[in-house]
Design an enzyme around this catalytic site. Structure first.
Site, PDB file in Angstrom:
ATOM      1  N   ASP A  42       0.835  -1.194   0.000  1.00  0.00           N
ATOM      2  CA  ASP A  42       0.000   0.000   0.000  1.00  0.00           C
ATOM      3  C   ASP A  42       0.869   1.244   0.000  1.00  0.00           C
ATOM      4  OD1 ASP A  42      -2.675   1.190   2.129  1.00  0.00           O
ATOM      5  OD2 ASP A  42      -2.483   1.078  -0.041  1.00  0.00           O
ATOM      6  N   ASP A  88      -9.447  -0.811   3.535  1.00  0.00           N
ATOM      7  CA  ASP A  88      -8.910  -0.503   4.852  1.00  0.00           C
ATOM      8  C   ASP A  88      -9.767  -1.091   5.941  1.00  0.00           C
ATOM      9  OD1 ASP A  88      -7.901   2.801   3.836  1.00  0.00           O
ATOM     10  OD2 ASP A  88      -6.781   0.932   3.938  1.00  0.00           O
TER      11      ASP A  88
END
Lengths: 466, 232
Positions: free
Chosen positions: A258, A384
């Protein structure tokens, strides 16, 4: 990858001069050196540690600003309110996942593995287990990278239909099939008898309303609730079907990925974001959780927005703190720029299209600036949510310290989220929301499980208190 | 009661929630470090030596108390800097949240976290069969644990206020008093299961701390009287 996106109203073209007071970005630092503002500007605090609540801003009037001043003054303050607006859904999602894990044993039984993780972890030696889990994680990550690149390519070549179809199929699958399984397991656990007809009716209603809410229009709260539910379902699938070490490894590697994908200039997500920015397009509502806005799939025209905004400006008065969800719905017309976000969704045992999560950042359109700044919320990617919940769920499922570990991971993730929001307000661009929180979470999980737990056990045994 | 405190006074204001969570985090970190020390000590020693283990545990507890207070101090420093930032950011030049409020919230944060860690496994076990102490341990285990935890949470809250006040006005003796009180409470818990020895002093200390904190926050006997007589 999921990003925490903040509205950056100031990145608008010059027409928005009147709307400037709404678009202030402020450095959220304790010592905000770059803070320039007029008395009449509205400000928002962004630093979670040093933020005011919405109250003091009642008396601020909107002012008209020059364009260049606006550019210089770009400071968006994230109210503590925004942080809370994100705390609540993340907490809810985690609570749902933990509650399910604790009560429904289905999700902790080992019923096999996904085809993405072909190597088993039931091996004789530790070394072999480690090797297998590394291989599993590598396969999974490469699948994710491939899907991300695929999505970026599709987006670049404007194959929107394909992307939409893909999203619709995966959300269909999630809403109907997975919730069916989930309900079935819950009923089994609590020994509730249910006939198929009622069940079919319930699932059908749930699914259809969910599809409408997520992909089209719907009340904000309902949409948020649905997004939380599907994140929880996805997280439960992950927890069930990923073996131990693989899961932790994947969490670690994904946060690194990420970080890389969002921040490196050549990262796929960053390219996605920049392409979306260039094209001034909306993002896919199925992949992002937004705290205040409801958005249309199509972007609204800019001129009517500008007019609406102009008329609003003259009479605009800042309100107090209550969230303007209703206003948001009316005003929604249009983010001029939005960063796309992809949700990482692996669809369970049935092979489907895992997508990578892309960073998404939504820049409000010109018209947005005329709204109450408090309406502008922050956006967090669904991936997330999923990975936070996976971490906490795994902690509650497999930790020897049980609730202590779960609680510790929960607090760690929340603090990571705070810090990420802080950084977001400082850097004012799309940021990966995963790395900090996941790092904290992992550190706390392993530390609490191995270090704190024996200590607390001994203390409780002797009934000492610290 | 702690939950009530939370709901009524903190949940309204998002800033306070953040301070609360951050306070809990700091407590957690201090716990982590102290258990790390204890763990190392245990590993380095003989596991079969019972009194030694107990002694090590006591040492761990003391160390943990000291660490907690150290982290409270660190948190205070952080909040000081945050207040400056808030003042700079705010409209009218004064902070939206005062240091006393922060002290209160930080204390609650610490307290909640410590209470949660002490109680929650107990609560989970309490859902099981109702056999408390059938091996000869005290039957009042759950009750006393509950009370002790509650008193600890309150104490943390008051200590937070006292501590911050001491740091603000540079009254070192206040800070020392807080530390000593904390040590005393923990030490008194060593007398368990002779519950008289631990619960009673703790409650007394809590009353002392409560009145002290109240006075420091500007209360007075008059206020109490007016409150009780419903603002007559």
């Amino acid at each position: 990858m999921t990003e925490l996106s903040a509205h950056l109203p100031q990145f608008q073209h010059g027409q928005l001069t009147e709307n400037f007071p709404d678009n202030h970005l402020s450095n959220t630092n304790d010592n905000s050196e770059r803070r320039r503002h007029d008395n009449s500007e509205r400000r928002r605090n962004d630093n979670p540690e040093s933020e005011t609540n919405g109250q003091p801003q009642n008396n601020i009037q909107q002012v008209v600003e020059q364009d260049d001043e606006e550019d210089e003054e770009l400071t968006l303050k994230y109210g503590a309110k925004h942080v809370i607006m994100l705390f609540v859904p993340v907490t809810l999602c985690m609570v749902v996942v933990v509650a399910t894990i604790k009560s429904v044993s289905f999700y902790t039984r080992k019923d096999g593995q996904l085809i993405y993780t072909p190597f088993t972890e039931e091996t004789e030696t530790v070394g072999q287990r480690a090797l297998n889990s590394i291989l599993n994680a590598a396969i999974m990550i490469s699948v994710i990278i491939v899907m991300t690149i695929l999505l970026v390519v599709l987006y670049k070549y404007r194959c929107y239909k394909v992307i939409h179809g893909w999203l619709i199929i995966s959300s269909l699958l999630l809403l109907f099939f997975f919730s069916f399984i989930y309900l079935g397991e819950v009923f089994k656990t609590y020994n509730v008898a249910m006939d198929y007809i009622t069940l079919a009716l319930m699932i059908w209603n749930f699914g259809v309303v969910g599809m409408i809410c997520i992909h089209w229009k719907g009340p904000l709260r309902l949409q948020q609730a649905y997004l939380i539910m599907i994140s929880a379902l996805m997280a439960l699938v992950f927890i069930k079907y990923l073996p131990e070490w693989t899961a932790w490894l994947i969490l670690a590697v994904i946060s690194v990925y990420d970080l890389v994908a969002v921040l490196c200039p050549k990262g796929p997500l960053r390219m996605l974001v920049e392409t979306a920015q260039e094209r001034n397009e909306t993002l896919f509502p199925a992949l992002i959780y937004s705290s205040t806005m409801v958005w249309l799939v199509n972007m609204a025209e800019e001129d009517p927005e500008a007019q609406r905004k102009a008329s609003k400006n003259s009479t605009y008065d800042k309100q107090g703190s209550p969230p303007q969800n209703d206003d948001a719905e009316a005003d929604d017309g249009g983010f001029s720029q939005e960063w796309q976000q992809q949700r990482d969704s692996r669809i369970g045992p049935i092979e489907s299209t895992p997508e990578s999560r892309a960073a998404v950042q939504a820049l409000p359109s010109n018209s947005q600036t005329s709204e109450d700044p408090e309406e502008r919320g922050v956006k967090l990617g669904l991936g997330d949510f999923i990975f936070y919940s996976v971490l906490v769920g795994k902690a509650s499922a497999t930790a020897s310290g049980d609730w202590n570990t779960t609680l510790a991971c929960f607090v760690a993730i929340l603090i990571g989220l705070c810090l990420t929001l802080l950084l977001l307000a400082i850097f004012k661009k799309a940021l990966p929301a995963l790395p900090i929180s996941i790092t904290f979470g992992l550190v706390f999980y392993f530390a609490t499980d191995n270090l704190v737990q024996p200590f607390m056990d001994q203390l409780a045994f002797h009934q000492f208190y610290i | 009661p702690a939950l009530g405190l939370f709901l009524f006074t903190i949940a309204r204001d998002p800033l306070r929630i953040i301070i609360l969570i951050a306070g809990a985090f700091f407590w957690l970190v201090s716990l982590l470090l102290s258990s790390l020390i204890w763990f190392i000590a245990v590993k380095a020693s003989d596991p079969n030596d019972e009194p030694l283990q107990k002694g090590l545990l006591i040492f761990g507890v003391m160390f943990s108390v000291l660490l907690q207070e150290a982290f409270r101090f660190l948190y205070y420093k952080l909040l000081r800097k945050a207040i400056e930032g808030l003042v700079a950011l705010s409209e009218d030049g004064c902070s939206p949240i005062s240091i006393q409020q922060m002290a209160y919230v930080a204390g609650v944060g610490f307290g909640l976290m410590s209470g949660a860690f002490s109680m929650i496994n107990l609560l989970a076990d309490a859902l099981g069969p109702g056999t408390v102490g059938i091996y000869g341990d005290s039957q009042l285990y759950f009750l006393t644990s509950a009370f002790m935890t509650m008193v600890l949470i309150f104490l943390h809250t008051f200590w937070g206020i006292l501590f911050f006040h001491g740091c603000e006005n540079r009254c070192w003796w206040e800070i020392v008093a807080v530390v000593v009180m904390h040590l005393a409470v923990s030490a008194s818990s060593f007398c368990n299961p002779v519950y008289v020895g631990s619960l009673v002093p703790s409650y007394v200390l809590m009353a002392v701390a409560a009145t002290w904190a109240y006075l420091l926050s500007g209360g007075s006997a008059q206020n109490v009287r007016r409150f009780l007589l419903c603002k007559s």
